[in-house]
Design an enzyme around this catalytic site. Structure first.
Site, mmCIF file in Angstrom:
data_model
loop_
_atom_site.group_PDB
_atom_site.id
_atom_site.type_symbol
_atom_site.label_atom_id
_atom_site.label_comp_id
_atom_site.label_asym_id
_atom_site.label_seq_id
_atom_site.Cartn_x
_atom_site.Cartn_y
_atom_site.Cartn_z
ATOM 1 N N VAL A 1 23.376 -16.357 30.626
ATOM 2 C CA VAL A 1 23.413 -17.821 30.577
ATOM 3 C C VAL A 1 24.511 -18.334 29.654
ATOM 4 O O VAL A 1 24.692 -19.553 29.536
ATOM 5 C CB VAL A 1 22.052 -18.411 30.144
ATOM 6 N N GLY A 2 25.244 -17.426 29.005
ATOM 7 C CA GLY A 2 26.368 -17.853 28.183
ATOM 8 C C GLY A 2 26.128 -17.807 26.691
ATOM 9 O O GLY A 2 26.849 -18.468 25.926
ATOM 10 N N THR B 1 26.775 -15.537 24.378
ATOM 11 C CA THR B 1 27.875 -15.034 23.554
ATOM 12 C C THR B 1 29.004 -16.046 23.468
ATOM 13 O O THR B 1 29.586 -16.266 22.392
ATOM 14 C CB THR B 1 28.385 -13.694 24.110
ATOM 15 N N LYS C 1 24.640 -9.460 15.678
ATOM 16 C CA LYS C 1 24.000 -9.120 16.947
ATOM 17 C C LYS C 1 22.781 -8.267 16.621
ATOM 18 O O LYS C 1 22.899 -7.174 16.073
ATOM 19 C CB LYS C 1 24.967 -8.347 17.843
ATOM 20 N N SER D 1 27.233 -22.751 30.644
ATOM 21 C CA SER D 1 28.304 -22.667 31.640
ATOM 22 C C SER D 1 28.229 -23.887 32.552
ATOM 23 O O SER D 1 27.554 -23.866 33.587
ATOM 24 C CB SER D 1 28.170 -21.367 32.446
#
Length: 239
Positions: free
Chosen positions: A13-14, A16, A37, A172
């Site tokens: 889903v974006g 990063t 992370k 996005s």
């Protein structure tokens, strides 16, 4: 504690790219930034993971760290088990984030997949990390059909745990949004009870680093160190 946990409504889903945008906007505002992370899966020992991709886009001034990585692209708990390695546990992630917070103005903790993806056999999740840290959780959502259900479920889970949801970022935003995406600009804040704090254009991760860094503040609202305006965006693109 200057920690922001970043999760998504699911995979791809974006998260990063949004993490990189938040880091770039904070750096542009003069803050020192670290990205942690919690559990990197699907990459080998010498391959660049999500944290390194954030640094590539946002700038080498970002401090990057991982708690653990596992080679197979699976949920962290499953990947650890199949690799025969010790899993990541929420207290380890929280401890690493707290240490980074002593040396940086902002620490971004990026999860893997969605909020309740399991780190270990005991059921530890990113939500537990946020709880240990007392940190707010930024939710990255998709733009189109199907996003309302997963967004509302995640928002409800956060609130049931007493965790702060400061807002949503669309990970996005399409160049030619369909009717569902345009309607979701109003519906996402309604179902989640949280404001939209940005919309990152589709393909942003393929920009060169310089272009990404200069554009990032324009994709994010002032609480995320940007200049994006939800009302103006909704007027231009909403239905």
């Amino acid at each position: 504690m200057p920690v922001l946990v970043i999760t998504g409504t699911g995979t791809e889903v974006g998260k990063t790219v949004v993490t990189a945008a938040v880091a770039a906007a904070a750096l542009a505002g003069g803050r020192s930034v670290a990205v942690l992370k919690a559990a990197q899966t699907g990459v080998g020992p010498n391959e660049a993971g999500d944290a390194r991709e954030v640094a590539r886009l946002a700038g080498d001034d970002v401090t990057v760290a991982e708690v653990a990585r596992f080679p197979e692209p699976l949920a962290p708990g499953t990947a650890a088990r199949r690799a025969g390695r010790a899993p990541v546990r929420p207290p380890e992630v929280a401890e690493a984030a707290a240490k980074l917070a002593t040396e940086h103005d902002l620490v971004l903790v990026e999860g893997a997949g969605g909020l309740l993806v399991r780190f270990d056999a005991a059921g530890g999740t990113l939500a537990d990390v946020a709880g240990l840290l007392g940190a707010p959780v930024l939710l990255v959502t998709s733009a189109g059909l199907g996003t309302l259900n997963t967004t509302e479920l995640t928002a409800r889970e956060l609130r049931s745990r007493g965790l702060e949801l400061p807002g949503l970022v669309i990970g996005s935003w399409p160049g030619s949004p369909d009717l569902a995406a345009r309607c979701n600009l109003a519906d996402l804040p309604d179902v989640s009870g949280a404001p939209l704090l940005g919309a990152v254009p589709a393909g942003a991760g393929s920009l060169g680093p310089a272009g990404f860094r200069s554009a990032a503040p324009h994709w994010l609202a002032p609480p995320l160190h940007g200049t994006w305006d939800a009302d103006a965006f909704g007027t231009r693109h909403g239905a």
